[in-house]
Design a protein around this motif. Structure first.
Motif, mmCIF file in Angstrom:
data_model
loop_
_atom_site.group_PDB
_atom_site.id
_atom_site.type_symbol
_atom_site.label_atom_id
_atom_site.label_comp_id
_atom_site.label_asym_id
_atom_site.label_seq_id
_atom_site.Cartn_x
_atom_site.Cartn_y
_atom_site.Cartn_z
ATOM 1 N N LEU A 83 9.441 7.946 -6.929
ATOM 2 C CA LEU A 83 9.704 6.693 -7.635
ATOM 3 C C LEU A 83 10.727 5.852 -6.879
ATOM 4 O O LEU A 83 10.544 4.648 -6.698
ATOM 5 N N GLY A 84 11.796 6.494 -6.430
ATOM 6 C CA GLY A 84 12.809 5.774 -5.669
ATOM 7 C C GLY A 84 12.251 5.209 -4.379
ATOM 8 O O GLY A 84 12.530 4.057 -4.016
ATOM 9 N N ILE A 108 3.662 7.211 -4.970
ATOM 10 C CA ILE A 108 3.383 7.706 -6.315
ATOM 11 C C ILE A 108 2.055 8.446 -6.359
ATOM 12 O O ILE A 108 1.946 9.541 -6.933
ATOM 13 N N GLU A 109 1.030 7.871 -5.758
ATOM 14 C CA GLU A 109 -0.319 8.418 -5.880
ATOM 15 C C GLU A 109 -0.540 9.662 -5.023
ATOM 16 O O GLU A 109 -1.232 10.603 -5.444
ATOM 17 N N ARG A 110 0.030 9.680 -3.826
ATOM 18 C CA ARG A 110 -0.216 10.801 -2.913
ATOM 19 C C ARG A 110 0.899 11.840 -2.949
ATOM 20 O O ARG A 110 0.690 12.993 -2.563
ATOM 21 N N GLY A 111 2.096 11.445 -3.371
ATOM 22 C CA GLY A 111 3.209 12.380 -3.446
ATOM 23 C C GLY A 111 3.987 12.467 -2.155
ATOM 24 O O GLY A 111 3.530 12.043 -1.087
ATOM 25 N N MET A 112 5.176 13.043 -2.243
ATOM 26 C CA MET A 112 6.090 13.042 -1.100
ATOM 27 C C MET A 112 5.677 14.009 -0.003
ATOM 28 O O MET A 112 5.968 13.768 1.171
ATOM 29 N N ASP A 113 5.021 15.106 -0.319
ATOM 30 C CA ASP A 113 4.588 16.025 0.739
ATOM 31 C C ASP A 113 3.663 15.320 1.722
ATOM 32 O O ASP A 113 3.860 15.380 2.952
ATOM 33 N N ALA A 114 2.653 14.648 1.200
ATOM 34 C CA ALA A 114 1.687 13.966 2.062
ATOM 35 C C ALA A 114 2.333 12.806 2.804
ATOM 36 O O ALA A 114 2.074 12.600 4.006
ATOM 37 N N ILE A 147 0.828 -1.210 0.000
ATOM 38 C CA ILE A 147 0.000 0.000 0.000
ATOM 39 C C ILE A 147 0.861 1.258 0.000
ATOM 40 O O ILE A 147 0.616 2.206 -0.754
ATOM 41 N N LEU A 148 1.893 1.278 0.836
ATOM 42 C CA LEU A 148 2.762 2.451 0.932
ATOM 43 C C LEU A 148 3.540 2.675 -0.350
ATOM 44 O O LEU A 148 3.767 3.822 -0.755
ATOM 45 N N ALA A 149 3.962 1.594 -1.002
ATOM 46 C CA ALA A 149 4.690 1.740 -2.261
ATOM 47 C C ALA A 149 3.844 2.479 -3.289
ATOM 48 O O ALA A 149 4.336 3.358 -4.020
#
Length: 312
Positions: free
Chosen positions: A185-186, A144-150, A138-140
């Protein structure tokens, strides 16, 4: 910028100091800057090397998920050692980095002179395995879906991270800010391949029981996902010690910097002078008891009162 080639993937590294080499291995939520306080301290006496894992800029972040995984993380340590012409080194790893260090110790026992594994073992306990598999998947996707800020906000406020906020708000803020700028992505590929697919340390107990490399396990007592596994590791690793820092979460090297540095410094010094656990004699209860009895006034008595021997 200095880079080392790891079979086609460039790994960014920094180094400082002179002496025996220490390689620092960062956790999932950070990068080599996690170790700044330790590098400043240990570079007075050691050659300190810290590198960014694949997926963490300015190291390469391959798009192909197959170019990520715990086996590749272990091989990357070997690549750094080859690139810097190191025959052996001390390894200091946190969480994901600590896991890689232990696996490296199994695969390359002649190259790891000592291992510090801090906050290692999340998802390894048998009771955690099913949830770990689901959550890493789920976290992977969420990176991508929620972005790094969230995701950075969520991780920085986690139950094993919040301790840092109230101990050292500046360090916590730095952790959050750095995490915000990681490659989604990383992070996604690392979570899915390196974290989600790694074997449980409990499944490696038989292999770990044969590892003679000196190991210091460092753990915060509020790092709940890692407590059970560290007790297991202490039980099976024949040359390991366990240090538990009170009222401390997952970011142990940031939360208790002075204590962490002191414990690691003492451990490495003991390893280098040959006095760390190796060579402890087997406990010979009968012979020790005979020796003690010849030195006390009850040696010739038929019954030796329990009060004669202090419990220590």
């Amino acid at each position: 910028m200095p880079y080392i080639d790891a079979t086609g993937v460039k790994l960014y590294f920094e180094e400082g100091g002179e002496g025996r080499p220490i390689i620092f291995l960062h956790e999932l939520g950070s990068d080599s800057r996690q170790w700044e306080t330790q590098v400043r301290y240990f570079s007075r006496s050691y050659r300190c090397i810290a590198f960014n894992a694949r997926g963490y800029a300015p190291s390469d972040a391959p798009r192909d998920p197959a170019l990520y995984g715990w086996e590749l993380a272990v091989n990357d340590i070997a690549a750094v050692m080859r690139g810097l012409a190191l025959e052996h080194a001390h390894l200091v790893g946190s969480s994901m980095g600590g896991y890689a260090a232990l696996q490296f110790g199994l695969r390359y026992p002649e190259k790891a002179s000592a291992i510090v594994a801090a906050g290692v073992g999340a998802g390894s306990a048998p009771s955690q395995r099913d949830a770990w598999s689901r959550e890493t998947s789920i976290l992977a996707r969420a990176f991508i879906e929620r972005g790094m800020d969230a995701m950075a906000r969520k991780m920085a406020h986690g139950q094993t991270r919040i301790q840092l906020k109230y101990k050292d708000r500046r360090s916590w803020q730095e952790f959050w800010e750095r995490l915000r700028h990681h490659s989604p992505l990383g992070m996604s590929n690392t979570m899915a391949r390196c974290q989600g697919l790694r074997p449980s340390l409990h499944d490696l107990a038989d292999q770990l029981s044969t590892m003679r490399t000196p190991v210091l396990l460092a753990l915060g007592d509020e790092d709940a996902p890692c407590l059970e596994t560290n007790l297991m590791l202490k039980a099976v690793l024949p040359n390991a010690g366990l240090w538990i820092s009170p009222n401390t979460g997952h970011s142990i090297n940031l939360e208790d910097q002075a204590a962490f540095n002191a414990q690691v410094d003492s451990f490495l010094a003991a390893v280098e002078r040959g006095s760390w656990r190796r060579g402890y004699p087997a406990i010979e209860t009968e012979s020790n008891l005979r020796f003690e009895m010849t030195l006390d006034p009850y040696a010739n008595a038929d019954v030796v009162p329990l009060s004669a021997y202090p419990i220590v």
